[in-house]
Design an enzyme around this catalytic site. Structure first.
Site, PDB file in Angstrom:
ATOM      1  N   ASP A   4      51.504 -10.853  15.476  1.00 50.71           N
ATOM      2  CA  ASP A   4      52.240  -9.605  15.416  1.00 50.71           C
ATOM      3  C   ASP A   4      53.274  -9.655  14.293  1.00 50.71           C
ATOM      4  OD1 ASP A   4      53.239  -7.276  16.183  1.00 50.71           O
ATOM      5  OD2 ASP A   4      54.073  -7.935  18.096  1.00 50.71           O
ATOM      6  N   HIS A  61      89.812  -3.724  -0.200  1.00 48.98           N
ATOM      7  CA  HIS A  61      89.866  -4.367   1.116  1.00 48.98           C
ATOM      8  C   HIS A  61      90.518  -5.751   1.107  1.00 48.98           C
ATOM      9  CE1 HIS A  61      86.098  -6.526   0.013  1.00 48.98           C
ATOM     10  NE2 HIS A  61      86.513  -7.418   0.891  1.00 48.98           N
ATOM     11  N   ASP A  78      81.671  -6.307   3.941  1.00 46.05           N
ATOM     12  CA  ASP A  78      82.310  -7.460   3.306  1.00 46.05           C
ATOM     13  C   ASP A  78      81.549  -8.735   3.656  1.00 46.05           C
ATOM     14  OD1 ASP A  78      84.558  -9.095   2.221  1.00 46.05           O
ATOM     15  OD2 ASP A  78      84.953  -9.507   4.350  1.00 46.05           O
ATOM     16  N   HIS A 130      83.094  -8.680  -6.036  1.00 52.11           N
ATOM     17  CA  HIS A 130      82.980  -8.627  -4.571  1.00 52.11           C
ATOM     18  C   HIS A 130      83.482  -7.289  -4.033  1.00 52.11           C
ATOM     19  CE1 HIS A 130      83.311  -9.634  -0.347  1.00 52.11           C
ATOM     20  NE2 HIS A 130      84.625  -9.503  -0.385  1.00 52.11           N
ATOM     21  N   GLU A 169      95.481  -9.001   1.565  1.00 52.48           N
ATOM     22  CA  GLU A 169      95.317 -10.415   1.882  1.00 52.48           C
ATOM     23  C   GLU A 169      95.557 -11.297   0.650  1.00 52.48           C
ATOM     24  OE1 GLU A 169      95.060 -11.749   4.678  1.00 52.48           O
ATOM     25  OE2 GLU A 169      94.369 -13.783   4.307  1.00 52.48           O
ATOM     26  N   ASP A 170      94.969 -10.881  -0.475  1.00 48.83           N
ATOM     27  CA  ASP A 170      94.934 -11.790  -1.625  1.00 48.83           C
ATOM     28  C   ASP A 170      95.931 -11.466  -2.730  1.00 48.83           C
ATOM     29  OD1 ASP A 170      92.933 -13.054  -0.331  1.00 48.83           O
ATOM     30  OD2 ASP A 170      91.306 -12.287  -1.576  1.00 48.83           O
TER      31      ASP A 170
HETATM   32 MN    MN Z   1      86.199  -9.596   1.090  1.00 47.71          MN
END
Ligand code: MN
Length: 749
Positions: A276, A89, A156, A65, A93-94
């Site tokens: 169209d 990124h 992301d 990812h 957070e992780d």
């Molecule tokens: Mn992410």
């Protein structure tokens, strides 16, 4: 038939992060821009170590990812810091990595970007009304501070949407809704058409799978026809342009699914009703060529009226430029043609991100963060937002985007937009006046804070209220940053303290009126109070007192208005009363003239019968007065009162000797006698009115009434007719009772 994996353009990605990263490095090596690949490798290595063991829902390493997000950042044309940040990124957070760690190894810019992305990731969304969505988008922009944070967040999200198949149905739905409502519009605002289309199509796939696959499968069925059509048209145009010696590249495409979907729903058509479906893009080298090509197209095909749009001379707010026209092909099928230069094409595809491409193209220098001029073009872009829905989007934009605004969450997830420096007080009043008025405590992100705590973007603010609260404190007026909170606090004081304010205001007004010699009762008369209340916009005297008590109106101003109104009305009435007197007097004069001067006048003169009698002007005697006569030269007998000054001074004067004679009143007198009075009074409003009113009510026959003001002291001269002295005394006693009158006297010399 419904094999989603095959139908999803991006599904077949390699799942080995090493392979993916090698491909990324190769891309960067082949690109025109030189980047520090070692720095990018170091970021990759760090991400690999930190995300070690973490898996995605599809079973592949989490690191895939990170690489994929970085790859999309390269697609967007972002700079080296952005690519490093994209790889990292999710680390804050992780994993255990901190801002400081990143700053040490990759610099503050990368650390700030990763931090920004983390903050956006932590924002929890719930589906809300449009207004809330707009606020959320603003909040993201405000929190981002650096536009690259948003761009990486979009990258992301794009990758997450591409790989949404393995998530639960519920998560697919909620993420898709969020994408449709937040990220696709953001991409649009930033001019990133490609990202926007893809985000929309991916979201639609989960939000209305039936609708999405219906269109996708029908398009697939029609594809041979459509392709044939597109290649025929392309060829035809190509040949013609070559003949005209115009150098151009032609692309054709099927419109993106969501745009077809929207059209079907808006026009209630099925796919066969939508002609169209195909669009052509002709890319040329110069702006004049755009218009030359347009001329050729209009020569080859019949243009559909009203569909020509020139976004070259008038670019869209997101900087999009092109000329658009819709024409009708040989089989009667309409199609759209967009004509633009390569520069315009890059901007259209990548929007705001294209600027890094250009900047890097100029000598390969990277856009530096911290550059003051970094935001200049963002600002230009954002300030040119003119779409009605986006009109206020970027207003008040400063160098540090939204420096003057702060966006916070209510516990329910509503985004509340407050001015920078806002406190829990502003927040509480923004929720509801009642919440503000009953506030007894506040917490931010679960921690209790003081009322002057400055709120930050993304804070979750909770207010504790109590019915036992005694209301806001005056200090809050200094703590609140928003005008609306201050207004509401003032309103509370206005309303809660009403009784107190009424009493105070009433006293203040009474005081003020007293200076003008007016009592409150005098002005409470409906005739005076009503028009003044109306003019000052109050509904009742209490409202006026309350306003005075509160300070919304000064007592002096109210008193002045009331006094003026009182004077105005008194003057009118005075004038009316005097007019009435004058009219009556005139009438009587006329009657008297008719009757002549005969039958004078109930006077018996000793020793003389029927002689000429007149009443002196100096003392104007009336029946009942003690009188004496004076024999004038040739004008009969003049009647004076015995207490007349003239008589008293001259009674023993040798010159007048023998001329004073005894007179007396006849027994029956039916006539009226003219006499005069002088009143002395302290001058005040409506004095003359009161006198005139009294005389009228006594039915006195007034001949004239004149007032003279002598520096606050008034003298009023009255001439009137009476039957006798008793009546006159009664009138005089009544006049003496009028407030302010100090003396009533008869004239006697
Ligand atoms: Mn992410």
């Amino acid at each position: 038939m419904e094999d989603k994996r095959q139908n999803t353009e991006y599904a077949s990605q390699p799942l080995d992060p090493e392979q993916m990263f090698a491909a990324l490095i190769e891309r960067l090596q082949n690109s025109a821009h030189s980047m520090d690949l070692e720095r990018i490798r170091a970021a990759y290595a760090l991400a690999r170590d930190l995300h070690e063991g973490q898996k995605r829902k599809d079973g592949s390493p989490y690191l895939t990812h990170c690489v994929a997000t970085a790859d999309i950042a390269v697609d967007f044309g972002l700079d080296e810091d952005s690519i490093v940040a994209a790889l990292l990124h999710d680390t804050i957070e992780d994993t255990s990595l901190t801002h400081e760690d990143i700053q040490k190894r990759f610099g503050v810019a990368v650390a700030d970007i990763v931090d920004g992305v983390t903050k956006l990731t932590r924002v929890q969304y719930t589906s809300k009304e449009d207004e809330q969505m707009e606020n959320l988008r603003k909040m993201l922009m405000a929190m981002a501070k650096d536009i690259r944070v948003i761009l990486i967040k979009i990258a992301d999200r794009l990758h997450n949407m591409r790989t949404m198949d393995y998530q639960s149905a519920e998560k697919q739905r909620s993420k898709s809704l969020e994408t449709m409502e937040i990220y696709a519009p953001l991409a649009h605002r930033l001019g990133m058409q490609r990202a926007k289309w893809e985000l929309e199509d991916l979201s639609l796939q989960y939000l209305d799978p039936t609708g999405y696959w219906e269109i996708t499968n029908s398009l697939k069925e029609k594809m041979p026809q459509l392709e044939e059509f597109m290649s025929a048209v392309t060829q035809k145009i190509q040949q013609r342009l070559e003949r005209e010696q115009l150098h151009a590249t032609i692309f054709s495409r099927i419109k993106h699914v969501y745009s077809i979907y929207r059209k079907m729903y808006a026009q209630k058509l099925n796919l066969d009703g939508i002609f169209d479906l195909c669009a052509f893009r002709i890319i040329v080298d110069s702006i004049p060529d755009c218009y030359n090509v347009l001329g050729v197209i209009h020569d080859m095909f019949k243009p559909v009226p009203g569909r020509f749009k020139d976004y070259i001379s008038t670019p869209k707010p997101n900087m999009y430029q092109s000329v658009h026209t819709t024409v009708i092909g040989s089989a009667g099928i309409p199609f759209e043609v967009q004509i633009r230069t390569w520069d315009m094409h890059h901007t259209a595809e990548y929007g705001i991100a294209a600027h890094w491409k250009y900047k890097m193209g100029d000598g390969g220098a990277l856009l530096r963060t911290g550059d003051e001029d970094k935001f200049a073009w963002v600002r230009r872009l954002l300030e040119s937002q003119q779409e009605s829905d986006a009109q206020d989007f970027f207003h008040n934009l400063k160098i540090d985007m939204f420096a003057d605004e702060v966006f916070v969450f209510s516990p329910k997830g509503d985004v509340i937009n407050l001015p920078a420096g806002a406190t829990p007080i502003d927040f509480a009043y923004a929720i509801h006046s009642d919440v503000g008025n009953r506030m007894v405590g506040a917490s931010v992100n679960g921690r209790i804070v003081t009322f002057d705590h400055a709120l930050q973007n993304g804070d979750i603010v909770e207010i504790r209220t109590s019915n036992a609260s005694s209301g806001p404190s005056r200090d809050w007026l200094n703590i609140a940053a928003s005008g609306s909170a201050r207004t509401k606090i003032k309103q509370w004081f206005k309303k809660e303290r009403r009784e107190e304010n009424i009493m105070r205001g009433r006293d203040m007004l009474m005081d003020e009126l007293r200076h003008h010699g007016v009592t409150l009762d005098e002005v409470l008369d409906d005739e005076i109070m009503s028009p003044i209340l109306k003019r000052l916009c109050y509904n009742s005297p209490d409202d006026l007192y309350a306003a005075i008590g509160y300070g919304g109106m000064t007592a002096a101003r109210a008193a002045n208005r009331l006094r003026d109104e009182l004077a105005r009305i008194a003057k009118n009435e005075e004038k009316n009363a005097i007019d009435k007197i004058a009219q009556a007097a005139e009438r009587r004069e006329q009657e008297a003239a008719k009757q002549g001067s005969r039958a004078v006048r109930g006077i018996l003169v000793a020793g003389l019968d029927n002689c000429l009698v007149k009443f002196s002007r100096c003392c104007t005697p009336v029946p009942g007065d003690d009188i004496i006569g004076f024999i004038t030269r040739g004008q009969g007998v003049s009647i004076h009162r015995r207490d007349c000054e003239n008589y008293r001074n001259r009674a023993h004067d040798p010159e007048t000797e023998g001329r004073w004679i005894t007179v007396s009143w006849a027994g029956e007198i039916s006539e009226r006698y003219l006499t005069s009075l002088t009143l002395y009074a302290k001058d005040r409003t409506a004095l003359v009115l009161d006198i005139a009113t009294a005389l009228n009510s006594l039915n006195a026959k007034v001949r004239s009434l004149n007032a003279r003001d002598d520096g606050g002291a008034a003298q009023i001269y009255i001439t009137l007719e009476v039957n006798n002295a008793a009546e006159l005394r009664f009138i005089m006693s009544k006049l003496a009772q009028i407030p302010g009158v100090s003396e009533v006297s008869r004239n006697n010399g």
